[in-house]
Design an enzyme around this catalytic site. Structure first.
Site, PDB file in Angstrom:
ATOM      1  N   LYS A   2       0.826  -1.211   0.000  1.00  0.00           N
ATOM      2  CA  LYS A   2       0.000   0.000   0.000  1.00  0.00           C
ATOM      3  C   LYS A   2       0.861   1.263   0.000  1.00  0.00           C
ATOM      4  CE  LYS A   2      -2.557   2.772   3.348  1.00  0.00           C
ATOM      5  NZ  LYS A   2      -1.449   3.657   3.677  1.00  0.00           N
ATOM      6  N   ASN A   3       1.809   1.325   0.932  1.00  0.00           N
ATOM      7  CA  ASN A   3       2.559   2.573   1.073  1.00  0.00           C
ATOM      8  C   ASN A   3       3.472   2.846  -0.117  1.00  0.00           C
ATOM      9  OD1 ASN A   3       1.271   3.158   3.423  1.00  0.00           O
ATOM     10  ND2 ASN A   3       2.961   2.592   4.779  1.00  0.00           N
TER      11      ASN A   3
ATOM     12  N   ASP B 149       4.985  20.673   7.897  1.00  0.00           N
ATOM     13  CA  ASP B 149       6.037  21.695   7.831  1.00  0.00           C
ATOM     14  C   ASP B 149       7.282  21.209   7.089  1.00  0.00           C
ATOM     15  OD1 ASP B 149       6.007  20.030  10.259  1.00  0.00           O
ATOM     16  OD2 ASP B 149       7.902  21.006  10.721  1.00  0.00           O
ATOM     17  N   GLN B 150       7.646  19.949   7.262  1.00  0.00           N
ATOM     18  CA  GLN B 150       8.868  19.445   6.613  1.00  0.00           C
ATOM     19  C   GLN B 150       8.688  19.315   5.103  1.00  0.00           C
ATOM     20  OE1 GLN B 150      11.764  18.987   8.595  1.00  0.00           O
ATOM     21  NE2 GLN B 150      10.341  20.024   9.991  1.00  0.00           N
TER      22      GLN B 150
ATOM     23  N   ARG C 160      -0.441  15.414  12.479  1.00  0.00           N
ATOM     24  CA  ARG C 160       0.364  15.062  11.306  1.00  0.00           C
ATOM     25  C   ARG C 160       0.705  16.345  10.542  1.00  0.00           C
ATOM     26  NH1 ARG C 160      -2.127   9.386   8.980  1.00  0.00           N
ATOM     27  NH2 ARG C 160      -0.029   9.062   8.204  1.00  0.00           N
ATOM     28  N   PRO C 161       1.669  17.122  11.074  1.00  0.00           N
ATOM     29  CA  PRO C 161       2.010  18.392  10.427  1.00  0.00           C
ATOM     30  C   PRO C 161       2.670  18.175   9.063  1.00  0.00           C
ATOM     31  CG  PRO C 161       3.324  18.042  12.434  1.00  0.00           C
ATOM     32  CD  PRO C 161       2.511  16.809  12.215  1.00  0.00           C
TER      33      PRO C 161
ATOM     34  N   ILE D 201       6.207   7.557  17.439  1.00  0.00           N
ATOM     35  CA  ILE D 201       6.038   8.259  16.148  1.00  0.00           C
ATOM     36  C   ILE D 201       4.753   9.094  16.113  1.00  0.00           C
ATOM     37  CG2 ILE D 201       6.020   8.000  13.628  1.00  0.00           C
ATOM     38  CD1 ILE D 201       8.538   6.739  14.678  1.00  0.00           C
TER      39      ILE D 201
ATOM     40  N   CYS E  27      -5.871   8.535   8.107  1.00  0.00           N
ATOM     41  CA  CYS E  27      -6.118   8.053   9.465  1.00  0.00           C
ATOM     42  C   CYS E  27      -5.798   9.088  10.520  1.00  0.00           C
ATOM     43  CB  CYS E  27      -5.273   6.804   9.697  1.00  0.00           C
ATOM     44  SG  CYS E  27      -5.947   5.378   8.860  1.00  0.00           S
TER      45      CYS E  27
ATOM     46  N   ARG F 248      -9.314   0.563   3.252  1.00  0.00           N
ATOM     47  CA  ARG F 248      -8.371   1.510   2.659  1.00  0.00           C
ATOM     48  C   ARG F 248      -7.025   0.855   2.397  1.00  0.00           C
ATOM     49  NH1 ARG F 248      -6.792   5.813   6.120  1.00  0.00           N
ATOM     50  NH2 ARG F 248      -5.146   5.580   4.587  1.00  0.00           N
TER      51      ARG F 248
ATOM     52  N   ARG G 147      -4.622   9.907   2.967  1.00  0.00           N
ATOM     53  CA  ARG G 147      -3.520  10.717   3.461  1.00  0.00           C
ATOM     54  C   ARG G 147      -2.526  11.041   2.337  1.00  0.00           C
ATOM     55  NH1 ARG G 147      -2.697  14.211   7.225  1.00  0.00           N
ATOM     56  NH2 ARG G 147      -0.482  14.647   7.361  1.00  0.00           N
TER      57      ARG G 147
ATOM     58  N   ASP H 144       3.287   1.098  12.343  1.00  0.00           N
ATOM     59  CA  ASP H 144       2.100   0.489  11.730  1.00  0.00           C
ATOM     60  C   ASP H 144       1.849  -0.929  12.246  1.00  0.00           C
ATOM     61  OD1 ASP H 144       1.686   2.757  10.301  1.00  0.00           O
ATOM     62  OD2 ASP H 144       2.256   1.936   8.357  1.00  0.00           O
TER      63      ASP H 144
HETATM   64  C1  UD1 Z   1       4.040   7.155   6.682  1.00  0.00           C
HETATM   65  C2  UD1 Z   1       3.221   5.927   6.367  1.00  0.00           C
HETATM   66  C3  UD1 Z   1       2.480   5.450   7.605  1.00  0.00           C
HETATM   67  C4  UD1 Z   1       3.473   5.234   8.745  1.00  0.00           C
HETATM   68  C5  UD1 Z   1       4.382   6.436   8.931  1.00  0.00           C
HETATM   69  C6  UD1 Z   1       5.501   6.187   9.914  1.00  0.00           C
HETATM   70  C7  UD1 Z   1       2.642   6.148   4.052  1.00  0.00           C
HETATM   71  C8  UD1 Z   1       1.595   6.462   3.048  1.00  0.00           C
HETATM   72  N1  UD1 Z   1       2.276   6.257   5.316  1.00  0.00           N
HETATM   73  O1  UD1 Z   1       3.146   8.167   7.135  1.00  0.00           O
HETATM   74  O2  UD1 Z   1       1.822   4.233   7.287  1.00  0.00           O
HETATM   75  O3  UD1 Z   1       2.751   5.017   9.936  1.00  0.00           O
HETATM   76  O4  UD1 Z   1       4.976   6.823   7.686  1.00  0.00           O
HETATM   77  O5  UD1 Z   1       6.264   5.120   9.489  1.00  0.00           O
HETATM   78  O6  UD1 Z   1       3.739   5.754   3.705  1.00  0.00           O
HETATM   79  N2  UD1 Z   1       6.171  15.006  10.889  1.00  0.00           N
HETATM   80  C9  UD1 Z   1       6.281  16.357  11.169  1.00  0.00           C
HETATM   81  N3  UD1 Z   1       6.273  17.250  10.124  1.00  0.00           N
HETATM   82  C10 UD1 Z   1       6.159  16.853   8.829  1.00  0.00           C
HETATM   83  C11 UD1 Z   1       6.037  15.468   8.558  1.00  0.00           C
HETATM   84  C12 UD1 Z   1       6.047  14.560   9.611  1.00  0.00           C
HETATM   85  O7  UD1 Z   1       6.376  16.767  12.327  1.00  0.00           O
HETATM   86  O8  UD1 Z   1       6.156  17.706   7.932  1.00  0.00           O
HETATM   87  C13 UD1 Z   1       6.187  14.018  12.001  1.00  0.00           C
HETATM   88  C14 UD1 Z   1       4.852  13.276  12.161  1.00  0.00           C
HETATM   89  O9  UD1 Z   1       3.959  14.018  12.965  1.00  0.00           O
HETATM   90  C15 UD1 Z   1       5.295  11.985  12.814  1.00  0.00           C
HETATM   91  C16 UD1 Z   1       6.680  11.741  12.208  1.00  0.00           C
HETATM   92  O10 UD1 Z   1       7.105  12.992  11.684  1.00  0.00           O
HETATM   93  O11 UD1 Z   1       5.444  12.180  14.195  1.00  0.00           O
HETATM   94  C17 UD1 Z   1       6.715  10.705  11.124  1.00  0.00           C
HETATM   95  O12 UD1 Z   1       5.731  11.004  10.156  1.00  0.00           O
HETATM   96  P1  UD1 Z   1       5.877  10.525   8.643  1.00  0.00           P
HETATM   97  O13 UD1 Z   1       7.007   9.571   8.532  1.00  0.00           O
HETATM   98  O14 UD1 Z   1       5.903  11.731   7.773  1.00  0.00           O
HETATM   99  O15 UD1 Z   1       4.517   9.725   8.427  1.00  0.00           O
HETATM  100  P2  UD1 Z   1       3.619   9.679   7.135  1.00  0.00           P
HETATM  101  O16 UD1 Z   1       4.450   9.917   5.920  1.00  0.00           O
HETATM  102  O17 UD1 Z   1       2.400  10.524   7.345  1.00  0.00           O
END
Ligand code: UD1
Length: 422
Positions: free
Chosen positions: A25-26, A128-129, A125-126, A330, A120, A400, A96, A308
């Site tokens: 999926k991812n 900013d990065q 889930r910011p 996380i 989900c 999903r 997402r 996950d």
């Molecule tokens: C992806 C996966 C999800 C998995 C997660 C962590 C997909 C589609 N989804 O989600 O299944 O649970 O990785 O392995 O691949 N963060 C920030 N700012 C940002 C981006 C992230 O603070 O701009 C933080 C998030 O709040 C979280 C951490 O970074 O605490 C990791 O998030 P991230 O790896 O980005 O998760 P997703 O890509 O949403």
């Protein structure tokens, strides 16, 4: 009026037999938007038949790409007519990963407007990065009134330093950077298997991405990308869910078509519990007979224990002998499944980001609500272990991300079905 769809599980049957893992999926949700960067038609194989894939197919069509897709078969994308730069609110809310269209459209046409996505509710889930990464490679990027916007007349590439390891922002910057004029270097990049798969897909179209799978990814921009036929890797999290289901039911299951090395963190923990796990080239055998010991898990970025799988694993731990400690590092709302499993008799306390689980000898079937995708998987695991009948509601979360999960479990001997509740 039609009733609400629910899953019914009668627990207690050891799962036995062989099962095939679906495509990831991812990785699918990153590779499908990436197809927009191609200058010719391309074909993506081994996609799972799940709602997230169907939503992305609708988004590609909405943007003007020509798409041939029969669920379960290959996806053929001809992006040449895709003139759109805006994803509709309705479609963005369906998953997402719709925010990968930010990087893909910026890379394709220099402009992107993507409403803040759905997906989900597993914590804050910011983005900013993601925005910082786009700016670092020469774009203007902002979130305004819940819409992510990025634009650039000329993406120059550049150095991107992430403040934390983020899968989503790593993918988004890779997508935006492959056709930039210069070179991009992503530091503190995510190393998950689907990052490597995305890089392989992009490179199969002629991109120059190096270092995926390490914490530094170097991308030399290219002018154009040619067509390709590419099969996505098997689903790491579905593999893990099936491994946990086999252990939870004291079963004996061979999971075929998986990549055992992607499962090392889970395998180590199952072995520690007393479960027998054997790796083969592209299969894993899990034998769960006998008592299971309590363990300590802490979620981490790859190659650590994946968040996950924390939810299905903590469901298994509710019946392990002793006290297990589960630390979620996380996401900040990833224990809601445990409140549901408490209704079945589990003994769980949550203190901040730590769950303390005292193993019980019986769980009892109960009506439960899935609150997110992997929470749904956790409830299924609990249902498979419980005495009596478990009813699970809000199945759209499960659909999903898991392809025909109840058919797979039924083929292994689970008593599981769907109906419409009265
Ligand atoms: C992806 C996966 C999800 C998995 C997660 C962590 C997909 C589609 N989804 O989600 O299944 O649970 O990785 O392995 O691949 N963060 C920030 N700012 C940002 C981006 C992230 O603070 O701009 C933080 C998030 O709040 C979280 C951490 O970074 O605490 C990791 O998030 P991230 O790896 O980005 O998760 P997703 O890509 O949403």
């Amino acid at each position: 009026m039609a009733g609400k769809e629910r899953m019914l599980i009668t627990g207690g049957n050891p799962l036995e037999g062989e099962v095939q893992v679906s495509g990831g999926k991812n990785t699918a949700v990153a590779v499908i938007p990436a197809s927009l960067l191609c200058d010719e038609p391309c074909v993506i194989e081994n996609l799972p038949d799940i709602e997230d894939v169907r939503a992305l197919v609708d988004i590609l069509r909405e943007l003007g790409a020509k798409v041939d897709y029969e669920p379960g078969a290959a996806l053929r994308v001809d992006p040449r007519g895709a003139e759109g730069d805006t994803v509709s609110y309705h479609n963005a809310q369906r998953l997402r990963a719709s925010y990968y269209l930010l990087g893909a459209l910026l890379g394709r046409c220099g402009r992107a407007n993507v409403p803040i996505p759905g997906g989900c509710e597993i914590g804050t889930r910011p983005v900013d990065q993601h925005l910082k990464g786009m700016r670092a490679i020469g774009a203007e990027a902002e979130e305004r009134r819940q819409i992510l916007r990025a634009s650039s007349d000329c993406l120059t590439g550049g150095d991107v330093f992430f403040d934390m390891v983020t899968v989503g922002a790593t993918v988004n910057v890779m997508l935006a950077a492959v056709k930039a004029k210069g070179t991009t270097v992503i530091y503190n990049a995510a190393k998950e298997p689907h990052i490597v798969d995305l890089a392989n897909f992009l490179n199969s179209m002629g991109a120059r991405v190096k270092g995926a799978g390490t914490d530094t990814i170097r991308i030399r921009g290219v002018q154009s990308l040619h067509g390709t036929t590419y099969a996505v890797i098997p689903d790491q999290i579905e593999t893990g869910t099936l491994m946990i289901a086999a252990a939870a039911t004291s079963g004996d299951v061979i999971i075929r078509g998986c990549i055992p090395t992607h499962m090392d963190a889970l395998t180590a923990k199952l072995l520690e519990m007393g479960v027998r796990v054997n790796d083969y080239d592209d299969a894993i055998r899990v034998r769960g007979a006998g008592p299971k010991r309590a363990i300590h898990i802490k979620t981490q970025v790859y190659p650590g224990f994946p968040t996950d799988l924390q939810q299905p694993m903590s469901a298994l731990l509710t019946m392990a002998k002793g006290t297990s400690i589960v630390e979620e590092t996380i996401f900040d709302k990833r224990f809601r499944h445990l409140s549901e499993i408490r209704r079945m008799g589990a003994q769980v306390r949550v203190v901040g980001q730590t769950a303390i689980i005292d193993g019980v000898t019986e769980l009892y079937g109960a009506p439960l609500t899935a609150t997110d995708l992997r929470a749904g998987a956790a409830l299924i695991i609990a249902g498979l272990m419980a005495r009596g009948v478990t009813e699970i509601y809000e199945l759209e979360y499960i659909d999903r991300g898991y392809e025909h999960i109840e058919n797979k479990l039924r083929s292994l001997g689970a008593v599981i079905s769907r109906d419409l509740a009265e």
